[in-house]
Motif scaffolding. Sequence first.
Motif, short mmCIF file in Angstrom:
data_model
loop_
_atom_site.label_atom_id
_atom_site.label_comp_id
_atom_site.label_asym_id
_atom_site.label_seq_id
_atom_site.Cartn_x
_atom_site.Cartn_y
_atom_site.Cartn_z
N GLY A 1 -11.32 4.27 -11.29
CA GLY A 1 -11.31 3.02 -12.05
C GLY A 1 -9.97 2.33 -12.10
N HIS A 2 -9.07 2.65 -11.16
CA HIS A 2 -7.73 2.06 -11.14
C HIS A 2 -7.42 1.42 -9.79
CE1 HIS A 2 -7.23 4.36 -14.78
NE2 HIS A 2 -6.07 3.78 -14.99
N HIS A 3 -6.54 0.43 -9.83
CA HIS A 3 -6.01 -0.21 -8.65
C HIS A 3 -4.51 0.08 -8.57
CE1 HIS A 3 -9.43 -3.40 -8.57
NE2 HIS A 3 -9.71 -2.38 -7.80
N LEU A 4 -3.93 -0.25 -7.43
CA LEU A 4 -2.50 -0.03 -7.20
C LEU A 4 -1.73 -1.34 -7.35
CD1 LEU A 4 -0.31 2.00 -6.26
CD2 LEU A 4 -0.80 1.25 -3.92
N GLY B 1 -2.29 -11.84 3.43
CA GLY B 1 -2.47 -10.80 2.42
C GLY B 1 -3.68 -11.04 1.55
N LYS B 2 -3.86 -12.27 1.14
CA LYS B 2 -4.98 -12.61 0.25
C LYS B 2 -6.34 -12.45 0.94
CE LYS B 2 -2.33 -15.98 -2.38
NZ LYS B 2 -2.20 -17.42 -2.66
N ARG B 3 -6.35 -12.47 2.26
CA ARG B 3 -7.61 -12.31 2.99
C ARG B 3 -7.85 -10.88 3.44
NH1 ARG B 3 -5.31 -16.81 5.24
NH2 ARG B 3 -4.95 -15.77 7.23
N MET B 4 -6.92 -9.99 3.17
CA MET B 4 -7.04 -8.60 3.62
C MET B 4 -8.09 -7.85 2.80
SD MET B 4 -4.93 -8.01 6.16
CE MET B 4 -4.91 -6.22 6.17
N PRO B 5 -8.85 -6.97 3.46
CA PRO B 5 -9.74 -6.09 2.69
C PRO B 5 -8.91 -5.26 1.71
CG PRO B 5 -10.19 -5.93 5.05
CD PRO B 5 -8.94 -6.74 4.89
N GLY B 6 -9.33 -5.19 0.49
CA GLY B 6 -8.62 -4.41 -0.51
C GLY B 6 -7.62 -5.20 -1.33
N PHE B 7 -7.35 -6.46 -0.94
CA PHE B 7 -6.47 -7.30 -1.76
C PHE B 7 -7.20 -7.63 -3.06
CE2 PHE B 7 -5.45 -11.52 -3.36
CZ PHE B 7 -4.09 -11.41 -3.56
N VAL B 8 -6.46 -7.55 -4.18
CA VAL B 8 -7.06 -7.85 -5.49
C VAL B 8 -6.41 -9.09 -6.12
CG1 VAL B 8 -7.45 -6.98 -7.83
CG2 VAL B 8 -7.67 -5.43 -5.86
N TRP B 9 -5.08 -9.14 -6.16
CA TRP B 9 -4.40 -10.21 -6.91
C TRP B 9 -2.95 -10.32 -6.45
CZ3 TRP B 9 -0.12 -9.89 -10.12
CH2 TRP B 9 0.14 -11.02 -10.91
N MET B 10 -2.39 -11.54 -6.57
CA MET B 10 -0.99 -11.78 -6.27
C MET B 10 -0.39 -12.73 -7.30
SD MET B 10 0.68 -13.70 -2.93
CE MET B 10 0.39 -12.33 -1.82
N LEU C 1 4.80 -9.55 -6.62
CA LEU C 1 3.97 -8.65 -7.42
C LEU C 1 2.53 -8.81 -6.97
CD1 LEU C 1 3.50 -6.78 -9.89
CD2 LEU C 1 3.56 -8.83 -11.33
N THR C 2 1.92 -7.71 -6.50
CA THR C 2 0.55 -7.75 -6.02
C THR C 2 -0.24 -6.56 -6.54
OG1 THR C 2 1.08 -6.59 -3.96
CG2 THR C 2 1.14 -9.00 -3.90
N VAL C 3 -1.57 -6.66 -6.42
CA VAL C 3 -2.47 -5.58 -6.79
C VAL C 3 -3.42 -5.35 -5.62
CG1 VAL C 3 -4.27 -4.80 -8.38
CG2 VAL C 3 -2.33 -6.12 -9.26
N TRP C 4 -3.65 -4.08 -5.31
CA TRP C 4 -4.49 -3.67 -4.18
C TRP C 4 -5.52 -2.65 -4.65
CZ3 TRP C 4 -3.79 -6.08 0.45
CH2 TRP C 4 -2.67 -6.90 0.52
N ALA C 5 -6.64 -2.59 -3.96
CA ALA C 5 -7.71 -1.66 -4.31
C ALA C 5 -7.25 -0.21 -4.19
CB ALA C 5 -8.94 -1.89 -3.43
N ASP C 6 -6.39 0.05 -3.21
CA ASP C 6 -5.96 1.42 -2.96
C ASP C 6 -4.73 1.43 -2.06
OD1 ASP C 6 -7.00 0.91 -0.38
OD2 ASP C 6 -8.94 1.75 -0.95
N VAL C 7 -4.19 2.60 -1.83
CA VAL C 7 -2.99 2.76 -1.00
C VAL C 7 -3.26 2.29 0.43
CG1 VAL C 7 -1.34 4.43 -0.06
CG2 VAL C 7 -2.15 4.67 -2.41
N ALA C 8 -4.41 2.67 0.99
CA ALA C 8 -4.72 2.33 2.37
C ALA C 8 -4.73 0.81 2.58
CB ALA C 8 -6.06 2.94 2.78
N SER C 9 -5.25 0.07 1.62
CA SER C 9 -5.29 -1.39 1.73
C SER C 9 -3.89 -1.98 1.78
CB SER C 9 -6.05 -2.00 0.55
OG SER C 9 -7.37 -1.55 0.53
N GLY D 1 -9.24 -4.66 -13.21
CA GLY D 1 -9.37 -5.84 -14.06
C GLY D 1 -8.10 -6.23 -14.78
N HIS D 2 -7.13 -5.31 -14.86
CA HIS D 2 -5.86 -5.63 -15.52
C HIS D 2 -5.00 -6.45 -14.58
CE1 HIS D 2 -2.26 -5.24 -17.94
NE2 HIS D 2 -1.61 -4.76 -16.90
N VAL D 3 -4.37 -7.50 -15.10
CA VAL D 3 -3.44 -8.32 -14.33
C VAL D 3 -2.04 -8.05 -14.87
CG1 VAL D 3 -2.76 -10.67 -13.72
CG2 VAL D 3 -5.19 -10.09 -13.89
#
Length: 162
Positions: A6-9, A40-49, A75-83, A120-122
Amino acid sequence: MQQPDGHHLAELNVGRLLAPTDDPRVRDFMQALDLVNGLGKRMPGFVWMMEGSGEPGTGNTENALNGDPQFVANLTVWADVASLERFVWGTIHKKFYDRRTEWFEVLGDQHFVMWWIPEGHVPTLDEAMDRLADLRDNGPSRRAFGWADLPAATEWRKKVCT
């Protein structure tokens, strides 16, 4: 650090440009911001910038630190390390990363930090800077860490990032 369910990176990277954003010495970097950030914004696993004004060619360089317009943050947020790794090491971003010393001062202090955030946290820039300070002051922990602390960071290890 293993990714909790339930966490993002989240990641923060700070740097000080060698010259003001309108100076020819940083022109290539500034002109590439829209391309690299857009990818970056179009990459799979991108969440927020963290965004700037949206003015073309500025990225988020308006988010200056400590009142210094040349001291900028990403400052960005990603679904996981691999992304995140896929974006950093497997796209045109790597080409610009390799040229970073042309545009940025070499900082003596730690300038990169990652941490897990609930989905969901920004994160705010203040929160991110607090994490960076924690890593500088206390070393890696579950609260703040770097590439070397992530067993899943396989691309980073291949690139022997410094």
